[in-house]
Design a protein around this motif. Structure first.
Motif, short mmCIF file in Angstrom:
data_model
loop_
_atom_site.label_atom_id
_atom_site.label_comp_id
_atom_site.label_asym_id
_atom_site.label_seq_id
_atom_site.Cartn_x
_atom_site.Cartn_y
_atom_site.Cartn_z
N ASP A 193 0.58 -1.12 -0.09
CA ASP A 193 0.22 -0.56 -0.37
C ASP A 193 0.58 1.51 0.05
O ASP A 193 1.19 2.00 1.19
CB ASP A 193 -0.94 0.25 0.99
CG ASP A 193 -2.04 0.97 1.39
OD1 ASP A 193 -1.91 2.18 0.11
OD2 ASP A 193 -2.67 1.19 1.94
N GLU A 194 0.82 1.97 -0.86
CA GLU A 194 1.90 3.15 -1.25
C GLU A 194 1.63 4.58 -0.16
O GLU A 194 2.01 4.89 -0.65
CB GLU A 194 2.17 3.27 -2.77
CG GLU A 194 2.38 2.43 -3.87
CD GLU A 194 2.60 2.72 -4.79
OE1 GLU A 194 2.32 3.89 -5.22
OE2 GLU A 194 3.42 2.04 -5.80
N THR A 195 0.28 4.16 -0.05
CA THR A 195 -0.37 5.71 0.75
C THR A 195 0.50 5.13 2.46
O THR A 195 0.12 6.52 2.88
CB THR A 195 -1.59 5.55 1.01
OG1 THR A 195 -2.60 4.48 1.33
CG2 THR A 195 -2.37 5.41 -0.24
N VAL A 196 0.87 4.36 2.25
CA VAL A 196 1.53 3.63 3.74
C VAL A 196 2.99 4.93 4.50
O VAL A 196 3.82 4.26 3.13
CB VAL A 196 2.15 3.05 4.45
CG1 VAL A 196 2.73 2.41 5.37
CG2 VAL A 196 0.29 1.77 4.57
N ASN A 197 2.87 5.64 4.81
CA ASN A 197 4.04 6.60 5.65
C ASN A 197 5.08 6.20 6.64
O ASN A 197 4.53 6.31 7.89
CB ASN A 197 3.69 7.80 6.03
CG ASN A 197 4.72 8.64 5.47
OD1 ASN A 197 5.65 9.07 6.03
ND2 ASN A 197 4.29 10.04 4.98
N THR A 198 5.97 5.44 6.32
CA THR A 198 6.22 4.86 7.26
C THR A 198 7.05 5.90 8.26
O THR A 198 7.79 5.44 9.99
CB THR A 198 7.57 4.02 7.02
OG1 THR A 198 8.57 5.11 5.90
CG2 THR A 198 7.01 3.09 6.71
N GLU A 199 7.37 7.16 7.98
CA GLU A 199 7.42 8.33 8.77
C GLU A 199 6.19 8.58 10.27
O GLU A 199 6.79 8.41 11.07
CB GLU A 199 8.24 9.19 8.16
CG GLU A 199 9.77 9.72 8.08
CD GLU A 199 9.75 11.19 7.13
OE1 GLU A 199 10.05 12.13 8.04
OE2 GLU A 199 10.33 11.28 5.99
N ASP A 200 4.71 8.55 9.30
CA ASP A 200 4.42 9.00 10.79
C ASP A 200 4.20 7.80 11.33
O ASP A 200 3.64 7.57 12.20
CB ASP A 200 3.04 8.93 9.34
CG ASP A 200 3.19 10.31 8.82
OD1 ASP A 200 3.56 11.32 9.13
OD2 ASP A 200 2.50 10.60 7.75
N LEU A 201 4.54 6.20 10.85
CA LEU A 201 3.64 5.45 11.61
C LEU A 201 4.93 4.88 12.41
O LEU A 201 5.02 4.31 13.38
CB LEU A 201 4.54 3.65 10.28
CG LEU A 201 4.64 2.52 11.15
CD1 LEU A 201 3.16 2.22 12.03
CD2 LEU A 201 4.37 1.72 10.14
N MET A 202 6.12 6.12 12.10
CA MET A 202 6.98 5.59 13.63
C MET A 202 6.62 6.26 14.84
O MET A 202 7.37 5.45 16.17
CB MET A 202 8.72 6.47 13.27
CG MET A 202 9.08 6.47 14.26
SD MET A 202 10.28 4.76 13.93
CE MET A 202 11.78 5.23 14.85
N SER A 203 5.93 7.52 15.14
CA SER A 203 5.58 7.50 16.28
C SER A 203 5.08 6.72 17.05
O SER A 203 4.76 6.10 18.38
CB SER A 203 5.15 8.91 16.02
OG SER A 203 3.52 8.80 15.62
N VAL A 204 3.82 5.84 16.28
CA VAL A 204 2.66 4.57 16.33
C VAL A 204 3.45 3.06 16.99
O VAL A 204 3.47 2.93 18.48
CB VAL A 204 2.27 3.93 15.64
CG1 VAL A 204 1.01 2.80 16.65
CG2 VAL A 204 1.35 5.88 14.86
N ALA A 205 5.21 3.35 16.37
CA ALA A 205 5.91 2.30 16.44
C ALA A 205 6.43 2.17 17.81
O ALA A 205 6.46 1.53 18.78
CB ALA A 205 6.57 1.90 15.63
N LEU A 206 6.96 3.71 18.26
CA LEU A 206 7.43 3.92 19.92
C LEU A 206 6.69 3.45 20.52
O LEU A 206 6.79 3.31 21.29
CB LEU A 206 8.27 5.11 19.23
CG LEU A 206 9.50 5.48 18.31
CD1 LEU A 206 9.81 6.87 17.78
CD2 LEU A 206 10.57 4.70 18.71
N GLU A 207 5.37 4.14 20.56
CA GLU A 207 4.23 4.00 21.55
C GLU A 207 4.43 2.09 21.74
O GLU A 207 4.82 1.88 23.58
CB GLU A 207 3.36 4.24 21.21
CG GLU A 207 3.57 6.20 20.87
CD GLU A 207 1.90 6.89 19.99
OE1 GLU A 207 0.56 6.35 20.61
OE2 GLU A 207 1.64 7.75 20.26
#
Length: 424
Positions: free
Chosen positions: A354-368
């Protein structure tokens, strides 16, 4: 939250507008990868760290070095030394490289090819310092280890990116890239074996074509080769210097960081002996000499015969850890992602379909959720690869890898859920 590198002068205009910055200062972009260390220190909950390309603590021969330190340290270990490196380390390293077949027979006994550096990054810096003038074209892989391309930028190079696929740098594209640029590259920067970040290895055919291209255009190949000793499956491929012995256009950068310990900050260059004087001159205005205590420890470690046993252990362990990570990704993410499948090294390159996934935006959720990675945009000077990320399988034990992937799965689910609600 995104990981950011240190501020550049252009981003601190109000406080420093009147300072007489050099023209190169605006090109000092810093490292997103290295900045992640400080960023993670701000969190007080448990985080599985797939971000930094570093061995897990249990993979470090710390007991060896604790023992060695007591036997090698003398008052002479804590003074200045020869800029090119301690003779005892150069001799031990040359013997190790010869015995393990890591250099061509034509280089055997030629200690003047080797210069000890303060980590691999100093070797990269020396290469660009010697061969890049402001405005020169430098070709880099895409994605690439951007600490390398950022070093080229610090010498005011112009970067042209060359796509990478499962066979490494797409060498067939080089002529078209050069034609569009209107000039030949002064340097081609490549990590051909177990590439950082993609983990892929440049095929033999492409290595040979790259050498032909370099000789046709008189371009230096800066071969960054930190991972080649860490092959856990498949057949070894010759390095570029092995394919073209005594080639003055090959500037080889190596390091002990990946197969011994990064905190040692000891690496080496394998380059044309005629460059030795220039390399020494350039290094003398950087650090005078690499740390003598660590050089003496590494020399003793090599001379005691520790390297081959330790590397064999790393190969077995990293092969198991890579398999744990690839199997976990397949089980937990299925067709949602595609991943590289390296035969060695440290890294997997994971791309969301899914090319709309942005792994920079995902990063904060991953860290949480308690898991860290490096987003794909950190590996391109143009900010590409927004839907990709790099995972380091070398930095965690198999059980921690499994836990980290489960946390990443939860993070992706939360991220997708939040995006879905935002759309409604």
């Amino acid at each position: 939250m995104s990981i950011t590198s240190s501020s550049t002068p252009s981003s601190t205009a109000s406080a420093s507008a009147s300072l007489p910055f050099a023209s190169r200062a605006e090109h000092l972009v810093g490292s997103v990868i290295d900045s992640s260390v400080a960023m993670l220190a701000t969190y007080d909950h448990d985080i599985v760290k797939f971000g930094m390309g570093a061995p897990a603590p249990d993979m470090l021969p710390s007991e060896d070095f604790a023992r060695i330190a007591n036997s090698v340290f003398t008052p002479e270990s804590f003074t200045y030394g020869a800029t090119e490196g301690e003779p005892v380390l150069i001799d031990a390293l040359l013997n190790y490289l010869q015995e393990t077949g890591q250099i061509p027979a034509e280089h055997f006994g030629n200690r003047d090819r080797l210069v000890i550096t303060t980590g691999g990054m100093q070797g990269i810096d020396l290469g660009f310092k010697l061969f890049v003038s402001p405005g020169d074209l430098v070709l880099c892989e895409a994605p690439t280890y951007t600490n390398g391309s950022a070093t080229a930028l610090s010498y005011e190079a112009e970067i042209a990116e060359v796509p990478v696929d499962e066979e490494g740098m797409q060498v067939d594209l080089l002529e078209d890239i050069v034609a569009r640029a209107g000039r030949a590259p002064s340097v081609i920067y490549t990590v051909p074996t177990f590439q950082n970040p993609a983990g892929v290895t440049m095929s033999l055919a492409r290595r040979e074509k790259l050498l032909e291209f370099a000789h046709r255009h008189n371009s230096v190949i800066l071969e960054d080769n930190p991972y080649s000793t860490l092959r856990f499956s498949g057949e070894d491929l010759p390095s570029l210097s092995q394919l073209s012995p005594n080639d003055p256009l090959i500037f080889g950068v190596r390091t002990f960081s990946k197969f011994v310990a990064p905190g040692l900050r000891v690496g080496w260059l394998d380059a044309d002996p005629e460059l030795r004087g220039l390399i020494i001159n350039a290094k003398q205005v950087m650090d005078s000499c690499t740390s003598l205590p660590t050089q003496h420890m590494v020399a003793k470690w090599l001379n005691d015969g520790n390297a081959e046993t330790h590397v064999a252990h790393l190969r077995r362990s990293y092969g198991e850890r890579k398999q744990t990570m690839t199997s976990g990704l397949e089980r937990l993410f299925g067709q949602e992602v595609r991943s590289t499948d390296p035969d060695g090294g440290f890294f997997l390159w994971v791309t969301f379909n899914d090319e709309t996934v942005n792994t920079e935006d995902l990063m904060s959720v991953a860290l949480e959720e308690g898991v860290a990675y490096i987003p794909g945009t950190a590996f391109s000077q143009t900010g590409d690869f927004t839907n990709a990320l790099r995972l380091c399988f070398a930095s965690a034990e198999p059980q921690r890898i499994e836990e980290g992937l489960q946390r990443l799965r939860r993070a992706v689910d939360k991220y997708n859920s939040a995006r879905s609600h935002a759309c409604h």
